[in-house]
Scaffold this active site. Structure first.
Site, PDB file in Angstrom:
ATOM      1  N   THR A 142       0.839  -1.160   0.000  1.00 43.18           N
ATOM      2  CA  THR A 142       0.000   0.000   0.000  1.00 43.18           C
ATOM      3  C   THR A 142       0.890   1.231   0.000  1.00 43.18           C
ATOM      4  O   THR A 142       1.950   1.223   0.606  1.00 43.18           O
ATOM      5  CB  THR A 142      -0.887  -0.017   1.256  1.00 43.18           C
ATOM      6  OG1 THR A 142      -1.567  -1.254   1.294  1.00 43.18           O
ATOM      7  CG2 THR A 142      -1.866   1.122   1.263  1.00 43.18           C
ATOM      8  N   ASN A 153      -2.679  -4.822  -1.728  1.00 35.48           N
ATOM      9  CA  ASN A 153      -2.875  -5.607  -0.511  1.00 35.48           C
ATOM     10  C   ASN A 153      -1.520  -6.061   0.042  1.00 35.48           C
ATOM     11  O   ASN A 153      -0.719  -5.210   0.389  1.00 35.48           O
ATOM     12  CB  ASN A 153      -3.845  -6.761  -0.693  1.00 35.48           C
ATOM     13  CG  ASN A 153      -4.365  -7.240   0.660  1.00 35.48           C
ATOM     14  OD1 ASN A 153      -4.240  -6.537   1.643  1.00 35.48           O
ATOM     15  ND2 ASN A 153      -4.925  -8.432   0.711  1.00 35.48           N
ATOM     16  N   ASP A 167      -9.292  -9.398   1.457  1.00 35.85           N
ATOM     17  CA  ASP A 167      -9.968  -8.369   2.250  1.00 35.85           C
ATOM     18  C   ASP A 167     -11.436  -8.724   2.498  1.00 35.85           C
ATOM     19  O   ASP A 167     -12.102  -8.101   3.324  1.00 35.85           O
ATOM     20  CB  ASP A 167      -9.885  -7.000   1.558  1.00 35.85           C
ATOM     21  CG  ASP A 167      -8.515  -6.349   1.752  1.00 35.85           C
ATOM     22  OD1 ASP A 167      -7.866  -6.622   2.769  1.00 35.85           O
ATOM     23  OD2 ASP A 167      -8.105  -5.568   0.878  1.00 35.85           O
ATOM     24  N   SER A 212     -12.084  -2.484   2.943  1.00 35.16           N
ATOM     25  CA  SER A 212     -10.703  -2.023   3.071  1.00 35.16           C
ATOM     26  C   SER A 212     -10.545  -1.271   4.384  1.00 35.16           C
ATOM     27  O   SER A 212     -11.531  -0.950   5.053  1.00 35.16           O
ATOM     28  CB  SER A 212     -10.382  -1.111   1.889  1.00 35.16           C
ATOM     29  OG  SER A 212      -9.198  -0.392   2.113  1.00 35.16           O
ATOM     30  N   SER A 213      -9.294  -0.990   4.742  1.00 38.03           N
ATOM     31  CA  SER A 213      -9.024  -0.128   5.901  1.00 38.03           C
ATOM     32  C   SER A 213      -8.406   1.197   5.469  1.00 38.03           C
ATOM     33  O   SER A 213      -8.035   2.020   6.310  1.00 38.03           O
ATOM     34  CB  SER A 213      -8.058  -0.822   6.861  1.00 38.03           C
ATOM     35  OG  SER A 213      -8.665  -1.962   7.414  1.00 38.03           O
ATOM     36  N   GLY A 256      -0.463  -0.340   5.870  1.00 37.60           N
ATOM     37  CA  GLY A 256      -0.260  -1.295   6.961  1.00 37.60           C
ATOM     38  C   GLY A 256      -1.523  -2.010   7.398  1.00 37.60           C
ATOM     39  O   GLY A 256      -1.741  -2.205   8.589  1.00 37.60           O
ATOM     40  N   GLY A 257      -2.378  -2.393   6.411  1.00 36.25           N
ATOM     41  CA  GLY A 257      -3.583  -3.163   6.733  1.00 36.25           C
ATOM     42  C   GLY A 257      -4.458  -2.420   7.728  1.00 36.25           C
ATOM     43  O   GLY A 257      -4.608  -1.204   7.638  1.00 36.25           O
TER      44      GLY A 257
HETATM   45  O1  DON Z   1      -7.167  -2.091   1.860  1.00 40.38           O
HETATM   46  C1  DON Z   1      -6.862  -2.697   2.891  1.00 40.38           C
HETATM   47  O2  DON Z   1      -7.499  -2.668   3.892  1.00 40.38           O
HETATM   48  C2  DON Z   1      -5.623  -3.540   2.994  1.00 40.38           C
HETATM   49  N1  DON Z   1      -5.754  -4.662   2.192  1.00 40.38           N
HETATM   50  C3  DON Z   1      -4.377  -2.747   2.827  1.00 40.38           C
HETATM   51  C4  DON Z   1      -3.133  -3.585   2.844  1.00 40.38           C
HETATM   52  C5  DON Z   1      -1.921  -2.888   3.317  1.00 40.38           C
HETATM   53  O3  DON Z   1      -1.977  -1.776   3.788  1.00 40.38           O
HETATM   54  C6  DON Z   1      -0.648  -3.630   3.223  1.00 40.38           C
HETATM   55  N2  DON Z   1       0.462  -2.779   3.385  1.00 40.38           N
HETATM   56  N3  DON Z   1       1.233  -2.210   3.813  1.00 40.38           N
END
Ligand code: DON
Length: 387
Positions: A199, A219, A241, A270-271, A291-292
């Site tokens: 991300t 992701n 997700d 998503s976050s 960061g998820g």
């Molecule tokens: O969109 C989302 O919620 C996540 N899949 C984002 C993933 C993410 O930030 C990974 N990276 N650093």
């Protein structure tokens, strides 16, 4: 990545040597793709060569994505989530991201506590923020999903609901959050369409008053790790997700329910939380993170540090982070909080996991004197500048 010859040829070039700092990574297919996009616009991607090549790769490897899926895709402009926090206006990302909803929900809960009096390096502060995160992430698991498919209650961001949640927080010990809350009914479905660890977040602003907060993601690292032959472009793995089954955790340990179940043409939750903060109608902060699920926590903490603790974007991003996503019941703390705070939070009943570093955020701000400042997360590489 070695499973896919195209990815191996670009990123690994003869195992086991992974490129290291100083090596040259030449991406000529990707360069050609960018040129074609510049020339042919989005049609090259959705109706042209890229869609065709992806469909061919899918067919040859038992995948289900077709050229017709690309053709049918449309970008949906949506009404942003709006909230207020101590007189500032918050504008953030709406569902199918959970980011904006929960940044605003947590801010609404925390508005009821005198955070400034606690100090942002104290166990009191970390405790109350973690308790608010727990309540919001329980709601995320129950209520959040693609608003074209699931009814995402607008009441989640109401002040009245936040007051009810805030009453459940005890200052002396960690509470057990058994399930999601029940946000009040509101008169309209707000989060519907407005018709008329890969991300990246960018925050930018210019002197003409344009402010941007933009997050993009594949992701997890390198997404699915599949490069579509001849294009240099990696396919994402955002299917993760979705909630594959109620209560079954995904890569990031997040659980979900029917609202985020997999369905044809549905978008995964998503976050991502690209957010603008305004004062008297003028933007003062653009912020977001990678960061998820920690994206939500990082964005929230940056806003608290700027508004409640009067920190600059640089100081705000450097300060220690915490993250609690309800399930698993673990409070993640950066080691920088220090032994005493960590011990005190354990004493209050938190199951603490200590991390060296948590996430990567970016921010641009303008202070009350009109001074600009920009910050890249000191935890990672890269730099930010004001020109
Ligand atoms: O969109 C989302 O919620 C996540 N899949 C984002 C993933 C993410 O930030 C990974 N990276 N650093």
């Amino acid at each position: 990545m070695a499973l896919f010859p195209e990815s191996e040829a670009i990123f690994l070039k003869g195992l086991p040597s992974v490129p290291s700092a100083g090596d040259r990574l030449r991406q000529s297919d990707l360069a050609r793709s960018y040129r074609q996009m510049a020339k042919g616009g989005v049609a090259w991607f959705y109706q042209g060569d890229f869609a065709r090549r992806t469909a061919e790769w899918m067919k040859a490897h038992g995948g289900v994505v077709t050229a017709a899926d690309f053709d049918r895709y449309e970008v949906v402009p949506r009404e942003p989530v709006r909230g207020t926090y101590r007189g500032y206006e918050i504008v953030s990302f709406p569902p199918p991201s959970s980011g904006g909803v929960h940044v605003v929900e947590i801010l609404n809960i925390l508005e009821r506590f005198d955070l400034a009096a606690m100090g942002d390096d104290s166990a009191e502060f970390a405790h109350v923020v973690a308790e608010a995160m727990k309540l919001a992430f329980a709601d995320r698991a129950r209520w959040l999903g693609d608003p074209d498919f699931a009814r995402v209650p607008r009441g989640l961001v109401s002040k009245e609901y936040a007051a009810e949640l805030a009453r459940r927080i005890r200052l002396d010990r960690a509470s057990v959050v058994a399930s999601a809350g029940t946000p009040p009914e509101t008169d309209r479905d707000w989060f519907t369409r407005e018709r008329n660890r890969h991300t990246t977040h960018f925050s930018t602003a210019d002197t003409e008053g344009n402010w941007v907060a933009c997050t993009a993601s594949l992701n997890t690292s390198f997404g699915s790790k599949v490069v579509v032959p001849g294009t240099g472009l990696l396919l994402n793995n955002h299917m993760d997700d979705f909630s594959a089954q109620p209560g079954v955790p995904n890569y990031f340990g997040l659980v979900g329910a029917e609202a985020n179940a997999i369905e044809a043409r549905k978008r995964p939750l998503s976050s991502m939380s690209p957010t603008l903060v305004l004062r008297d109608g003028q933007p003062i902060l653009s912020v977001g993170a990678a960061g998820g699920p920690t994206i939500i926590s990082q964005t929230l903490l940056a806003i608290l540090r700027v508004i409640d603790f009067k920190k600059s974007p640089r100081e705000a991003l450097a300060a220690p982070r915490l993250h609690h996503q309800w399930k698993p019941d673990e409070l993640h703390l950066e080691r920088a909080w220090g032994e005493a705070v960590i011990a005190e939070l354990r004493r209050r009943g938190h199951t603490v996991a200590v991390d060296a570093s948590l996430g990567a955020a970016q921010a641009v701000g303008r202070d009350a004197q009109g001074q600009w400042s920009a910050a890249a997360d000191p935890r990672g590489e890269g730099a930010a500048g004001v020109w």
